[in-house]
Design a protein around this motif. Structure first.
Motif, short mmCIF file in Angstrom:
data_model
loop_
_atom_site.label_atom_id
_atom_site.label_comp_id
_atom_site.label_asym_id
_atom_site.label_seq_id
_atom_site.Cartn_x
_atom_site.Cartn_y
_atom_site.Cartn_z
N MET A 14 -9.10 -25.42 94.54
CA MET A 14 -9.46 -24.45 95.56
C MET A 14 -10.55 -25.17 96.39
O MET A 14 -11.40 -26.02 96.05
N ARG A 15 -10.27 -25.13 97.91
CA ARG A 15 -11.18 -25.72 98.96
C ARG A 15 -11.57 -24.69 99.89
O ARG A 15 -12.73 -24.66 100.14
N HIS A 16 -10.73 -23.86 100.36
CA HIS A 16 -10.89 -22.65 101.51
C HIS A 16 -10.36 -21.56 101.00
O HIS A 16 -9.09 -21.56 100.96
N LEU A 17 -11.05 -20.57 101.00
CA LEU A 17 -10.64 -19.41 100.50
C LEU A 17 -10.95 -18.25 101.64
O LEU A 17 -11.97 -18.06 102.25
N ILE A 18 -9.59 -17.69 102.11
CA ILE A 18 -9.89 -16.85 103.17
C ILE A 18 -9.46 -15.34 102.84
O ILE A 18 -8.57 -15.06 102.09
N LEU A 19 -10.41 -14.31 103.53
CA LEU A 19 -10.38 -13.07 103.11
C LEU A 19 -9.23 -12.41 104.06
O LEU A 19 -9.16 -12.44 105.07
N VAL A 20 -8.32 -11.76 103.48
CA VAL A 20 -7.17 -10.96 103.96
C VAL A 20 -7.07 -9.72 103.78
O VAL A 20 -7.04 -9.33 102.55
N GLY A 21 -6.90 -8.99 104.86
CA GLY A 21 -7.06 -7.60 104.72
C GLY A 21 -8.01 -6.71 105.36
O GLY A 21 -8.29 -7.07 106.65
N GLY A 22 -8.97 -5.84 105.08
CA GLY A 22 -9.70 -5.16 105.59
C GLY A 22 -9.31 -3.61 106.00
O GLY A 22 -9.83 -2.51 105.32
N ASN A 23 -8.30 -3.40 106.70
CA ASN A 23 -7.72 -2.13 107.20
C ASN A 23 -6.51 -2.01 106.44
O ASN A 23 -5.75 -2.66 106.13
N THR A 24 -6.17 -0.63 106.25
CA THR A 24 -4.82 -0.20 105.57
C THR A 24 -3.84 0.34 106.70
O THR A 24 -2.91 1.02 106.23
N ASP A 25 -4.12 0.00 107.70
CA ASP A 25 -3.11 0.41 109.06
C ASP A 25 -2.25 -0.72 109.15
O ASP A 25 -1.17 -0.38 110.06
N GLU A 26 -2.37 -1.85 108.49
CA GLU A 26 -1.44 -2.87 108.98
C GLU A 26 -1.08 -3.67 107.80
O GLU A 26 -2.25 -4.13 107.02
N ALA A 27 0.00 -4.12 107.19
CA ALA A 27 0.37 -5.06 106.24
C ALA A 27 0.42 -6.35 106.84
O ALA A 27 0.46 -6.68 108.10
N TRP A 28 0.20 -7.64 105.95
CA TRP A 28 0.46 -8.68 106.17
C TRP A 28 1.64 -9.20 105.89
O TRP A 28 2.23 -9.06 104.88
N THR A 29 2.44 -9.73 106.72
CA THR A 29 3.90 -10.34 106.70
C THR A 29 3.98 -11.80 106.63
O THR A 29 2.87 -12.64 106.66
N LYS A 30 4.92 -12.37 106.38
CA LYS A 30 5.14 -13.81 106.29
C LYS A 30 4.76 -14.41 107.64
O LYS A 30 4.11 -15.44 107.61
N GLU A 31 5.19 -13.68 108.72
CA GLU A 31 4.74 -14.49 110.00
C GLU A 31 3.21 -14.39 110.27
O GLU A 31 2.77 -15.55 110.91
N ASP A 32 2.50 -13.58 109.72
CA ASP A 32 0.96 -13.52 109.91
C ASP A 32 0.54 -14.74 108.75
O ASP A 32 -0.35 -15.43 109.36
N PHE A 33 1.07 -14.93 107.65
CA PHE A 33 0.63 -15.89 106.84
C PHE A 33 0.82 -17.26 107.24
O PHE A 33 0.18 -18.26 106.79
N ALA A 34 1.97 -17.42 108.03
CA ALA A 34 2.26 -18.59 108.47
C ALA A 34 1.05 -19.37 109.23
O ALA A 34 1.00 -20.62 109.23
N HIS A 35 0.26 -18.70 109.97
CA HIS A 35 -0.68 -19.20 110.83
C HIS A 35 -2.02 -19.39 110.08
O HIS A 35 -3.02 -20.28 110.31
N TYR A 36 -1.97 -19.03 108.75
CA TYR A 36 -3.25 -19.64 107.73
C TYR A 36 -2.63 -20.45 106.72
O TYR A 36 -3.54 -21.36 106.26
N VAL A 37 -1.50 -20.44 106.27
CA VAL A 37 -1.14 -21.25 105.26
C VAL A 37 -0.92 -22.75 105.63
O VAL A 37 -1.11 -23.57 105.13
N THR A 38 -0.34 -22.65 106.90
CA THR A 38 -0.15 -23.89 107.82
C THR A 38 -0.89 -23.98 109.11
O THR A 38 -1.09 -22.92 109.59
N HIS A 39 -1.16 -25.29 109.70
CA HIS A 39 -1.68 -25.25 110.97
C HIS A 39 -0.17 -25.16 111.78
O HIS A 39 0.72 -26.04 111.57
N LEU A 40 0.07 -24.45 112.91
CA LEU A 40 0.86 -24.40 113.57
C LEU A 40 0.80 -25.09 115.04
O LEU A 40 -0.25 -24.94 115.49
N ASP A 41 1.69 -26.16 115.53
CA ASP A 41 1.61 -26.97 116.63
C ASP A 41 2.01 -25.71 117.60
O ASP A 41 2.04 -24.60 117.64
#
Length: 365
Positions: A14-41
């Motif tokens: 582990m190097r960098h831990l990111i908090l995911v969530g907060g509100n229950t009015d929206e879920a996190w999808t594959k497209e959301d995570f793509a911006h965090y799991v990887t750096h996008l050009d």
């Protein structure tokens, strides 16, 4: 002492831990995570890995019960004006706790979406050397909850109504252990290919004890239970002299890993990240990087948001935590996603700055 070191083998690197969530009015999808799991050009294609650890947390369950400890019924943040915290008025029941577990393991969102995002990125970047880590928040067993529900034939009451503090605290612990075991069971059933369940997160940002609440005993016992299950226990306290005192020996009592919040992003009275950085280094803790794109809170320094975040980044160079420390990240809820898509180049540039910081290559600007 030194900061909590990044890339430790016993924490699955582990190097960098990111908090995911907060509100229950929206879920996190594959497209959301793509911006965090990887750096996008600029074309939306992954060109490198980014965050390696994700902590799921929410204030409320999908059914509406509070999973967090308290609420502010004043009109300012803590330490400013008429801030007034009270225990969460509708603390979650067993059904609330079950509903957040169900949500985290539903198809195509949260854990499954994270797993798919990694899988898809590996097709272009190659196989990751280590699995991405998952950390799950344990709901806070609120002291106003008198009818939590039944576990192992016992109807649980978290309050001191009709019983003493020891009885109430043991029942709070029982619920937390049940939650941990249910998460572990569900996770193992899913057999995700790219995720490692690293441990659990405690969100209440101090360790509280009074005539009718004893989080000290609860956390010490819960810490022992998590160690038996080979799970790590995380904490991210706010900057205060009391919390720094608790951090001085935290690994012998409460948590495996703690990150200290500088709170420089939110308070005019805090003039730099330096004191938090020095305290974290003295206590073998990490640092939390704090940022937001939009936040519905009474923050006095909103006009200084970008300037203050720049100081977090540059403080990582000056005080060494960019490369010498594991870091946690609070972004207010999908802020990094919003930065990537921002029309303002000044905002958009911070997405790349964050990537450079995570990769340890950021230079002062």
């Amino acid at each position: 002492m030194a900061y909590f070191k990044p890339d430790r083998k016993d924490f699955n690197h582990m190097r960098h831990l990111i908090l995911v969530g907060g509100n229950t009015d929206e879920a996190w999808t594959k497209e959301d995570f793509a911006h965090y799991v990887t750096h996008l050009d600029r074309d939306g294609q992954p060109d490198d890995w980014m965050f390696d650890t994700f902590a799921f947390w929410h204030f409320k369950s999908p059914k509406g019960g509070f999973l967090y400890s308290d609420i502010n019924i004043g009109t300012t943040r803590v330490g400013e004006g008429n801030f007034y915290a009270v225990p969460a008025p509708n603390p979650g029941t067993k059904e609330d706790w079950l509903s957040i577990i169900d949500w985290y393991f539903e198809p195509n969102i949260f854990a499954h979406a994270l797993d798919m995002a990694i899988e898809e990125a590996e097709q272009k970047l190659g196989k990751r050397e280590h699995k991405v880590n998952l950390v799950i928040t344990i709901p806070y067993p609120g002291p106003l909850q008198t009818q939590f529900g039944e576990i192992d034939g016992q109807k649980l009451n978290f309050s001191t109504t009709g019983q003493n503090l020891d009885m109430a605290t043991r029942q709070r612990l029982k619920a937390c252990i049940w939650f941990v075991d249910e998460i572990i069971r569900r996770f193992n059933e899913k057999k995700y290919r790219n995720i490692n369940l690293l441990g659990f997160y405690w969100t209440f940002e101090t360790v509280y004890r009074s005539w009718d609440i004893d989080d000290h005993w609860l956390l010490k016992e819960l810490y022992n239970e998590l160690q038996k299950r080979d799970m790590k226990f995380f904490w991210i306290p706010f900057w205060s002299s009391y919390n720094v005192h608790l951090l001085e020996d935290y690994q012998n009592y409460y948590f495996d890993c703690a990150f200290l919040q500088p709170n420089y992003m939110f308070y005019k009275s805090i003039t730099d990240v330096d004191q938090a950085a020095k305290a974290a280094k003295r206590c073998n803790a990490g640092i939390e990087m704090e940022f937001y794109a939009s936040l519905n809170e009474p923050i006095q320094v909103k006009d200084e948001r970008l300037k203050r975040f720049r100081r977090y980044l540059e403080g990582g160079i000056e005080f060494g935590y960019m490369t010498e420390s594991a870091c946690a990240w609070f972004d207010g809820g999908k802020a990094i996603f919003k930065l990537y898509h921002h029309v303002d180049p000044a905002e958009r540039g911070y997405y790349d700055d964050i990537y450079e910081f995570v990769s340890g290559t950021y230079k002062a600007k």
